[in-house]
Design a protein around this motif. Structure first.
Motif, short mmCIF file in Angstrom:
data_model
loop_
_atom_site.label_atom_id
_atom_site.label_comp_id
_atom_site.label_asym_id
_atom_site.label_seq_id
_atom_site.Cartn_x
_atom_site.Cartn_y
_atom_site.Cartn_z
N PHE A 169 4.54 -12.53 16.78
CA PHE A 169 3.79 -13.75 16.52
C PHE A 169 2.89 -13.64 15.29
O PHE A 169 2.62 -14.64 14.62
CB PHE A 169 2.96 -14.14 17.76
CG PHE A 169 3.74 -14.88 18.79
CD1 PHE A 169 3.92 -16.26 18.68
CD2 PHE A 169 4.32 -14.23 19.86
CE1 PHE A 169 4.66 -16.96 19.63
CE2 PHE A 169 5.05 -14.92 20.81
CZ PHE A 169 5.23 -16.29 20.69
N LEU A 176 4.76 -21.98 13.74
CA LEU A 176 5.87 -21.05 14.00
C LEU A 176 6.76 -20.87 12.77
O LEU A 176 7.95 -20.56 12.90
CB LEU A 176 6.70 -21.51 15.21
CG LEU A 176 5.94 -21.71 16.52
CD1 LEU A 176 6.91 -22.11 17.64
CD2 LEU A 176 5.18 -20.45 16.91
N ALA A 187 11.85 -19.95 16.99
CA ALA A 187 11.52 -20.56 18.28
C ALA A 187 12.33 -19.89 19.38
O ALA A 187 13.28 -19.13 19.12
CB ALA A 187 11.82 -22.06 18.25
N LEU A 191 11.54 -15.30 19.46
CA LEU A 191 10.15 -14.83 19.47
C LEU A 191 9.96 -13.69 20.46
O LEU A 191 10.70 -13.55 21.43
CB LEU A 191 9.22 -15.99 19.84
CG LEU A 191 9.30 -17.22 18.92
CD1 LEU A 191 8.48 -18.36 19.49
CD2 LEU A 191 8.83 -16.87 17.52
N TRP A 193 8.54 -12.75 23.26
CA TRP A 193 7.91 -13.19 24.51
C TRP A 193 8.98 -13.18 25.59
O TRP A 193 10.17 -13.03 25.32
CB TRP A 193 7.32 -14.60 24.37
CG TRP A 193 8.35 -15.68 24.31
CD1 TRP A 193 9.22 -15.92 23.29
CD2 TRP A 193 8.66 -16.64 25.32
NE1 TRP A 193 10.05 -16.98 23.60
CE2 TRP A 193 9.72 -17.43 24.84
CE3 TRP A 193 8.14 -16.91 26.59
CZ2 TRP A 193 10.27 -18.47 25.58
CZ3 TRP A 193 8.68 -17.95 27.32
CH2 TRP A 193 9.73 -18.72 26.83
N GLY A 204 9.97 -22.89 27.78
CA GLY A 204 9.34 -22.26 26.60
C GLY A 204 10.20 -22.42 25.36
O GLY A 204 9.68 -22.64 24.25
N CYS A 205 11.51 -22.30 25.51
CA CYS A 205 12.39 -22.49 24.35
C CYS A 205 12.29 -23.90 23.81
O CYS A 205 12.18 -24.13 22.59
CB CYS A 205 13.84 -22.16 24.75
SG CYS A 205 14.17 -20.42 25.03
N THR A 208 8.68 -24.44 22.16
CA THR A 208 8.50 -23.84 20.83
C THR A 208 9.41 -24.51 19.80
O THR A 208 9.05 -24.62 18.62
CB THR A 208 8.78 -22.32 20.89
OG1 THR A 208 10.05 -22.08 21.51
CG2 THR A 208 7.70 -21.60 21.67
N ARG A 211 7.58 -27.56 18.85
CA ARG A 211 6.44 -27.20 18.01
C ARG A 211 6.91 -26.94 16.57
O ARG A 211 6.31 -27.41 15.61
CB ARG A 211 5.79 -25.94 18.58
CG ARG A 211 4.70 -25.33 17.75
CD ARG A 211 3.40 -26.09 17.89
NE ARG A 211 2.29 -25.39 17.26
CZ ARG A 211 1.03 -25.79 17.34
NH1 ARG A 211 0.72 -26.86 18.05
NH2 ARG A 211 0.08 -25.13 16.75
N ALA A 212 7.98 -26.20 16.43
CA ALA A 212 8.50 -25.90 15.09
C ALA A 212 9.01 -27.17 14.40
O ALA A 212 8.79 -27.36 13.20
CB ALA A 212 9.63 -24.87 15.20
#
Length: 212
Positions: A169, A176, A187, A191, A193, A204-205, A208, A211-212
């Motif tokens: 990270f 990201l 993403a 990552l 995690w 989560g996938c 993210t 987000r990206a």
């Protein structure tokens, strides 16, 4: 190759290897173990089920502990999972029931009559306890509530449902994006995690990715 920090990939949501006796492996590989609870030493119990395999154990209850178990094996060379084979039964009551005379009944029959335990769960008890512990009512009762299962290795990356490790990270900004390669975003499982189940993993996938 681009100088981006990446943590090594490690198996997550995976099965683990156990040194079963040949008799137990031959008889119970592929058999599900239902309505049990498990915990790591010092942790809280979770109830569920898992499957005995020829190499060890796998299934949803095992996957929920996989990160902690894997990390402990990396530190110590092995990890213990404590099984409660009778999560609805009180320890003191079990001690009283198992202390009753069994007469001419075999150990297996006495155990079945007093606890309802049979099949793969009775087999696990024999794998985890010594003959002396099996013959002592109080130690047997404790074994039923905290049966140690010794895990010696996680299964391979090829068999794992998901992985830990990936792009670190600190290599990313808040969007990201890689600081060293503007315009390239990371993403999901790229990552470093991991998630405790497939559902959290997918969430989560997607999060993210959005987000990206």
């Amino acid at each position: 190759d681009q100088g981006i920090g990446v943590s090594p990939l490690r198996p997550s949501n995976c099965g683990f290897e156990v040194s079963w006796s040949p008799h137990f492996r031959e008889r119970f590989a592929g058999v599900p173990v239902k309505s049990v609870a498990a915990r790591i030493p010092g942790g809280k119990p979770r109830q569920g089920e898992f499957v005995v395999t020829k190499f060890g154990v796998e299934g949803s209850l095992i996957y929920s502990f996989s990160a902690a178990l894997r990390d402990e094996i990396e530190r110590s060379g092995q990890a213990r999972l404590l099984l409660d084979l009778l999560p609805g039964r009180d320890l003191r009551r079990l001690e009283q029931e198992l202390s009753s005379p069994r007469g001419s009944r075999s150990f297996s029959e006495h155990l079945r009559r007093r606890t309802g335990l049979r099949g793969v769960q009775a087999g696990l008890l024999r794998e985890g306890l010594s003959p002396e512990e099996l013959s002592h009512p109080e130690r047997l009762a404790r074994g039923l509530k905290e049966l140690p299962l010794l895990l010696i290795a996680p299964r391979s990356l090829e068999e794992a449902i998901s992985t830990a490790g990936g792009v670190r990270f600190e290599e990313l900004d808040e969007r990201l994006m890689l600081r060293e390669i503007p315009g390239l975003f990371c993403a999901g499982e790229m990552l470093d995690w991991e998630a405790p189940t497939g559902g959290y993993l997918l969430t989560g996938c997607l999060a993210t990715g959005r987000r990206a």
